[in-house]
Scaffold this active site. Sequence first.
Site, PDB file in Angstrom:
ATOM      1  CB  CYS A 125      -0.978  -0.020   1.183  1.00  0.00           C
ATOM      2  SG  CYS A 125      -2.321   1.175   1.010  1.00  0.00           S
ATOM      3  CG  ASP A 194      -5.209   1.798   7.993  1.00  0.00           C
ATOM      4  OD1 ASP A 194      -5.641   2.856   7.527  1.00  0.00           O
ATOM      5  OD2 ASP A 194      -4.433   1.055   7.357  1.00  0.00           O
TER       6      ASP A 194
HETATM    7  P1  RI2 Z   1       0.254   6.210   7.024  1.00  0.00           P
HETATM    8  C1  RI2 Z   1      -3.545   3.372   4.488  1.00  0.00           C
HETATM    9  O1  RI2 Z   1      -4.930   3.196   4.341  1.00  0.00           O
HETATM   10  C2  RI2 Z   1      -2.785   2.071   4.385  1.00  0.00           C
HETATM   11  O2  RI2 Z   1      -3.475   0.968   4.929  1.00  0.00           O
HETATM   12  C3  RI2 Z   1      -1.543   2.424   5.147  1.00  0.00           C
HETATM   13  O3  RI2 Z   1      -0.779   1.299   5.550  1.00  0.00           O
HETATM   14  C4  RI2 Z   1      -2.129   3.175   6.329  1.00  0.00           C
HETATM   15  O4  RI2 Z   1      -3.202   3.942   5.770  1.00  0.00           O
HETATM   16  C5  RI2 Z   1      -1.195   4.020   7.125  1.00  0.00           C
HETATM   17  O5  RI2 Z   1      -0.699   5.089   6.370  1.00  0.00           O
HETATM   18  P2  RI2 Z   1      -5.796   3.846   3.117  1.00  0.00           P
HETATM   19  O6  RI2 Z   1      -6.223   5.218   3.591  1.00  0.00           O
HETATM   20  O7  RI2 Z   1      -0.486   6.873   8.133  1.00  0.00           O
HETATM   21  O8  RI2 Z   1      -4.976   3.873   1.877  1.00  0.00           O
HETATM   22  O9  RI2 Z   1       1.480   5.477   7.535  1.00  0.00           O
HETATM   23  O10 RI2 Z   1      -6.999   2.936   3.002  1.00  0.00           O
HETATM   24  O11 RI2 Z   1       0.560   7.129   5.876  1.00  0.00           O
END
Ligand code: RI2
Length: 310
Positions: A125, A194
């Site tokens: 991701c 998350d």
């Molecule tokens: P940071 C994202 O969720 C991903 O799951 C990623 O690992 C997590 O947020 C943390 O991201 P999405 O919003 O806070 O893409 O480390 O569903 O940037």
Amino acid sequence: MDVDRTAAAIADMSIRGAGRIARAGAAALSHFADNYKGNDLGGFRRDLEGAKATLLGSRPTAVSLWNGVQASTKGVGGAKDLGEAIALVKANAAAFIDASEKAVGVISEIGAKRICDGDVVMTHCNSAAALGPIIEAHRQGKAVRVYATETRPWRQGLITVRQLAEAGVDTTLIVDTAVRSVMKRVDKVFVGADTVTSHGALVNKIGTSQLALAAHEARKQFYCCAETYKFSPMTLFGDMVTIEERDHGEVVGRDEIPSSVKIFNPVFDSTPPRYIDAIITELGMISPGSVYGIMVGQLGEEAFKVGGRK
Ligand code: RI2
């Protein structure tokens, strides 16, 4: 940006990433306080609760948003007048945003020490907290190569490879189904979070648990990079983490498959603590088993007195 527009942007993922949505929620509450047109404290408190509910209704899984909203409104119940309450929300939100940004910097420094010269890292991701250590290790002159997953269906992996390429990191994009096959070339896995539960399970982008299983099987180290505001206080009290399900249109066009076929699009999964070597936080590198103690310390003993839970 105001509360409604922020909530809509979080829901449609034009603002995404657990840290970013938390900071956006805090900024929206600061905007709400700054632009409040009413003139009594009771009305402000009621409207603030409405604003919080709007923000929290945008996406259900990342507890970072909940923690950011709670941190921004702390103490409002004890404010003596409207001016004090408004100033409190603005100061709280600014402090949360500042601490959140600094936490990623500390995680980058700590995490970079776990990356050795010549290491090959896999990530999944797009996580600011997970990319920080990789980019910092590269900045320090270590030769680090990265395999980044595409991350269907939103393909956040494309953001990751752009960010890594811009930083000058040797980066290879792989499809999600290549994880187990590629794992033999990898030394370490770095992912974000998350939500982290009180017993140290990691709730992160769908597919994370597959990386963890493949890393475990191949005896490769698996690191979760998470600011402590991604720890979920609700899980201490037994609540389950809600796993967001998004629209099937994100997976495939409805006319591409027979109408009788159902589509299931869960956005996150849970990785048990036994597959996690360490969680890298702004408070240091900890074991999944240490999450409970940190959360209890942050909440204070009051929260654990019988009947004390709000
Ligand atoms: P940071 C994202 O969720 C991903 O799951 C990623 O690992 C997590 O947020 C943390 O991201 P999405 O919003 O806070 O893409 O480390 O569903 O940037």
